[in-house]
Design a protein around this motif. Structure first.
Motif, PDB file in Angstrom:
ATOM      1  N   TRP A  11      29.470 -24.365  -3.708  1.00 11.06           N
ATOM      2  CA  TRP A  11      30.187 -25.832  -2.839  1.00 11.06           C
ATOM      3  C   TRP A  11      29.595 -25.216  -1.318  1.00 11.06           C
ATOM      4  O   TRP A  11      29.379 -25.706  -0.322  1.00 11.06           O
ATOM      5  N   THR A  12      30.218 -23.903  -1.039  1.00  8.89           N
ATOM      6  CA  THR A  12      29.946 -23.588   0.254  1.00  8.89           C
ATOM      7  C   THR A  12      28.694 -23.223   1.295  1.00  8.89           C
ATOM      8  O   THR A  12      28.283 -23.855   2.643  1.00  8.89           O
ATOM      9  N   ARG A  26      20.455 -21.486  -3.021  1.00 11.83           N
ATOM     10  CA  ARG A  26      21.407 -22.409  -4.427  1.00 11.83           C
ATOM     11  C   ARG A  26      21.178 -22.979  -5.416  1.00 11.83           C
ATOM     12  O   ARG A  26      22.106 -22.975  -5.880  1.00 11.83           O
ATOM     13  N   SER A  73      27.131 -17.196   2.456  1.00 16.88           N
ATOM     14  CA  SER A  73      27.325 -17.452   0.373  1.00 16.88           C
ATOM     15  C   SER A  73      28.674 -16.879  -0.212  1.00 16.88           C
ATOM     16  O   SER A  73      29.718 -18.417  -1.120  1.00 16.88           O
ATOM     17  N   GLU A  74      29.714 -16.193   0.654  1.00 22.24           N
ATOM     18  CA  GLU A  74      30.713 -15.735   0.386  1.00 22.24           C
ATOM     19  C   GLU A  74      31.685 -15.648   1.782  1.00 22.24           C
ATOM     20  O   GLU A  74      32.481 -15.391   0.901  1.00 22.24           O
ATOM     21  N   ALA A  75      31.262 -16.682   1.858  1.00 29.99           N
ATOM     22  CA  ALA A  75      32.379 -17.433   3.403  1.00 29.99           C
ATOM     23  C   ALA A  75      33.887 -17.849   3.226  1.00 29.99           C
ATOM     24  O   ALA A  75      34.308 -17.240   3.639  1.00 29.99           O
ATOM     25  N   GLU A  76      33.925 -18.247   1.413  1.00 31.40           N
ATOM     26  CA  GLU A  76      35.125 -19.045   1.080  1.00 31.40           C
ATOM     27  C   GLU A  76      36.276 -17.812   0.079  1.00 31.40           C
ATOM     28  O   GLU A  76      37.120 -18.142  -0.073  1.00 31.40           O
ATOM     29  N   HIS A  77      35.392 -16.660  -0.374  1.00 30.46           N
ATOM     30  CA  HIS A  77      35.631 -15.790  -1.036  1.00 30.46           C
ATOM     31  C   HIS A  77      36.936 -14.768  -0.856  1.00 30.46           C
ATOM     32  O   HIS A  77      36.892 -14.348   0.695  1.00 30.46           O
ATOM     33  N   GLN A 131      31.712 -21.168  -5.967  1.00 29.26           N
ATOM     34  CA  GLN A 131      33.108 -21.519  -4.638  1.00 29.26           C
ATOM     35  C   GLN A 131      31.310 -21.159  -4.027  1.00 29.26           C
ATOM     36  O   GLN A 131      31.492 -22.004  -2.847  1.00 29.26           O
ATOM     37  N   GLN A 132      30.536 -20.432  -4.474  1.00 26.58           N
ATOM     38  CA  GLN A 132      29.412 -20.421  -3.430  1.00 26.58           C
ATOM     39  C   GLN A 132      28.430 -21.597  -3.379  1.00 26.58           C
ATOM     40  O   GLN A 132      28.134 -21.592  -2.332  1.00 26.58           O
ATOM     41  N   GLU A 184      27.920 -27.478   1.393  1.00 26.04           N
ATOM     42  CA  GLU A 184      28.792 -27.822   2.696  1.00 26.04           C
ATOM     43  C   GLU A 184      27.826 -27.292   4.279  1.00 26.04           C
ATOM     44  O   GLU A 184      27.874 -27.799   4.534  1.00 26.04           O
ATOM     45  N   TRP A 185      27.173 -26.256   3.957  1.00 23.40           N
ATOM     46  CA  TRP A 185      26.622 -25.544   5.452  1.00 23.40           C
ATOM     47  C   TRP A 185      25.251 -25.973   5.107  1.00 23.40           C
ATOM     48  O   TRP A 185      25.144 -26.985   6.517  1.00 23.40           O
TER      49      TRP A 185
END
Length: 251
Positions: A199-200, A221, A9-13, A196-197, A203-204
């Motif tokens: 969205w991530t 989510r 969930s925080e891959a893009e953070h 942002q979570q 997309e997953w």
């Protein structure tokens, strides 16, 4: 939340809390850190606090976390910012970390007071590593206003898990610390953190609709969206509280 779901969930953070980069740097200024400051960050995540403070304020520091995924990102970030010579990272349970005898000027634990079984236990862990007259930085949620019952049940919060800002101050004082500064998140930084979570995770789910974990990801989510929009944005706050211990360890 399981570790892998946390990592996903925080891959893009970069910052794994509802804090902006501006607030993170404000926290460093409020804590009066500088080139002579030695910082320990327990449950450091991707190490953004240490990396940015090393770059912006010249601190030296060490971070500990149980996620190899996050620590890999932290090491890459340190190299990217040119501060690998100032900070280091260690894989392990932050609750088991034993600081060197000289201790640290600042010990931080942002949003992970579960490492000590709660706020009081985590403060006790942190104070063992801090030098006399040093600072403890504790990131902790609080209730902005008394929430309705649904705000507790949705995430399984206990009635006494969190309290008001005034009640949080009471807890700090009961733990033998003096609150000397604070930097609070706001509604916009909460939005950026949780949205942002969404969205991530969305997309997953689009990429891996048949993964056996997809239902768990979808449920998390959906719960996160509903809880934030119905309760979190109005009732749930978060901030970093700058504390100075007033009692010796173990007292």
């Amino acid at each position: 939340m399981s570790l892998w779901l946390h990592e996903l969930s925080e891959a893009e953070h970069r910052i794994l809390n509802p804090f902006t980069h501006e607030k993170l740097m404000l926290l460093g200024a409020a804590s009066r850190v500088g080139p002579q400051t030695k910082v320990l960050d327990l449950a450091c995540g991707k190490g953004e606090l240490l990396c940015r403070w090393a770059q912006g304020y010249g601190i030296r520091g060490h971070g500990v976390d149980i996620s190899e995924v996050f620590l890999t990102a932290a090491s890459k970030r340190a190299a990217e910012l040119g501060v690998s010579d100032k900070i280091s990272f260690q894989y392990g349970d932050a609750a088991d970390y034993r600081a060197e005898p000289s201790g640290y000027d600042v010990v931080s634990c942002l949003g992970a007071t579960w490492i000590g079984g709660g706020l009081a236990g985590t403060i006790e862990l942190m104070r063992r590593a801090v030098r006399p007259n040093g600072l403890l930085l504790v990131g902790e949620p609080y209730w902005i206003d008394p929430p309705p019952p649904g705000a507790y049940s949705a995430y399984g919060f206990g009635l006494d898990d969190f309290t008001s800002l005034g009640g949080t101050l009471d807890r700090f004082e009961a733990a033998g610390t003096d609150l000397v500064e604070v930097v609070l998140a706001d509604a916009d930084s909460w939005d950026r953190y949780v949205a942002q979570q969404w969205w991530t995770l969305t997309e997953w789910l689009r990429a891996y609709p048949h993964d056996p974990r997809a239902q768990q990801v979808r449920e998390f989510r959906d719960l996160s969206r509903r809880w934030h929009l119905e309760y979190g944005r109005r009732y749930f706050g978060w901030g970093v509280f700058v504390l100075r211990p007033t009692l010796a360890p173990g007292r």
